[in-house]
Design an enzyme around this catalytic site. Structure first.
Site, PDB file in Angstrom:
ATOM      1  N   HIS A 146       0.855  -1.184   0.000  1.00 43.86           N
ATOM      2  CA  HIS A 146       0.000   0.000   0.000  1.00 43.86           C
ATOM      3  C   HIS A 146       0.899   1.244   0.000  1.00 43.86           C
ATOM      4  CE1 HIS A 146       0.508  -0.672   4.458  1.00 43.86           C
ATOM      5  NE2 HIS A 146       0.843   0.613   4.361  1.00 43.86           N
TER       6      HIS A 146
HETATM    7  P1  TYD Z   1      -1.596  -3.049   7.572  1.00 45.10           P
HETATM    8  O1  TYD Z   1      -1.271  -1.594   7.591  1.00 45.10           O
HETATM    9  O2  TYD Z   1      -2.343  -3.567   6.379  1.00 45.10           O
HETATM   10  O3  TYD Z   1      -0.260  -3.922   7.775  1.00 45.10           O
HETATM   11  P2  TYD Z   1       0.972  -4.217   6.795  1.00 45.10           P
HETATM   12  O4  TYD Z   1       1.118  -3.026   5.919  1.00 45.10           O
HETATM   13  O5  TYD Z   1       2.119  -4.418   7.714  1.00 45.10           O
HETATM   14  O6  TYD Z   1       0.716  -5.461   6.045  1.00 45.10           O
HETATM   15  O7  TYD Z   1      -2.371  -3.374   8.900  1.00 45.10           O
HETATM   16  C1  TYD Z   1      -2.708  -4.702   9.260  1.00 45.10           C
HETATM   17  C2  TYD Z   1      -3.923  -4.623  10.182  1.00 45.10           C
HETATM   18  O8  TYD Z   1      -3.619  -3.895  11.373  1.00 45.10           O
HETATM   19  C3  TYD Z   1      -5.096  -3.917   9.521  1.00 45.10           C
HETATM   20  O9  TYD Z   1      -6.280  -4.593   9.926  1.00 45.10           O
HETATM   21  C4  TYD Z   1      -5.067  -2.539  10.125  1.00 45.10           C
HETATM   22  C5  TYD Z   1      -4.487  -2.775  11.502  1.00 45.10           C
HETATM   23  N1  TYD Z   1      -3.684  -1.638  12.022  1.00 45.10           N
HETATM   24  C6  TYD Z   1      -4.140  -0.923  13.112  1.00 45.10           C
HETATM   25  O10 TYD Z   1      -5.215  -1.202  13.673  1.00 45.10           O
HETATM   26  N2  TYD Z   1      -3.381   0.093  13.606  1.00 45.10           N
HETATM   27  C7  TYD Z   1      -2.188   0.439  13.036  1.00 45.10           C
HETATM   28  O11 TYD Z   1      -1.502   1.383  13.517  1.00 45.10           O
HETATM   29  C8  TYD Z   1      -1.738  -0.301  11.886  1.00 45.10           C
HETATM   30  C9  TYD Z   1      -0.440   0.027  11.211  1.00 45.10           C
HETATM   31  C10 TYD Z   1      -2.512  -1.336  11.412  1.00 45.10           C
END
Ligand code: TYD
Length: 129
Positions: free
Chosen positions: A45
């Protein structure tokens, strides 16, 4: 990649990140990735406004940054270095070693509306006039 200061003596090392040092954004949130399977690809992303500093506090992994035109792959394998990721980069984190951990310092609180999760939408957004 920017250096993260560390105090090292015979009892080990202590790394320090604080406001304005070693990077110029106020930290509003800290999160960390761990227990990531070797074959996992995290991220995939971009953020519209969020600044981040990513530090491999244990083990190693790779971070690919894509500005919509060019991709650069960084190896993170030392707590003494951080990768500064400004807004506007599609990022993927991959090749996590066993026991690795990624510490992420972020300039804003969690905001799902700051994410771009569709790559084609990102390229359109990133390469607009
Ligand atoms: P995501 O940002 O998609 O993780 P990555 O980029 O590492 O694969 O986040 C994974 C999950 O965690 C998603 O359901 C959103 C949640 N999340 C939070 O609740 N708070 C946060 O600060 C972050 C970064 C993610």
């Amino acid at each position: 990649m920017i250096p993260v200061p560390a105090m090292r003596d015979e009892l080990g090392a202590l790394g320090v990140v604080e406001k304005d040092s070693p990077f110029p954004f106020p930290i509003k949130r800290v999160y960390f990735l761990y227990d990531v399977p070797a074959e996992a690809v995290r991220g995939s992303h971009a953020h519209k406004a969020l600044h981040q500093l990513i530090i491999a506090v244990a083990g190693s992994f790779r971070v690919e940054l894509d500005d919509g035109r060019t991709r650069t792959d960084f190896q993170l394998s030392s707590p003494a270095q951080g990768l500064a990721v400004p807004p506007g980069y599609w990022r993927t984190l991959h090749d996590f070693s066993a026991g690795s951990a990624a510490l992420v310092l972020a300039s804003e609180e969690y905001d799902p509306s700051d994410y771009i999760r569709d790559y084609d939408v990102f390229v359109e957004w990133a390469t607009r006039g």
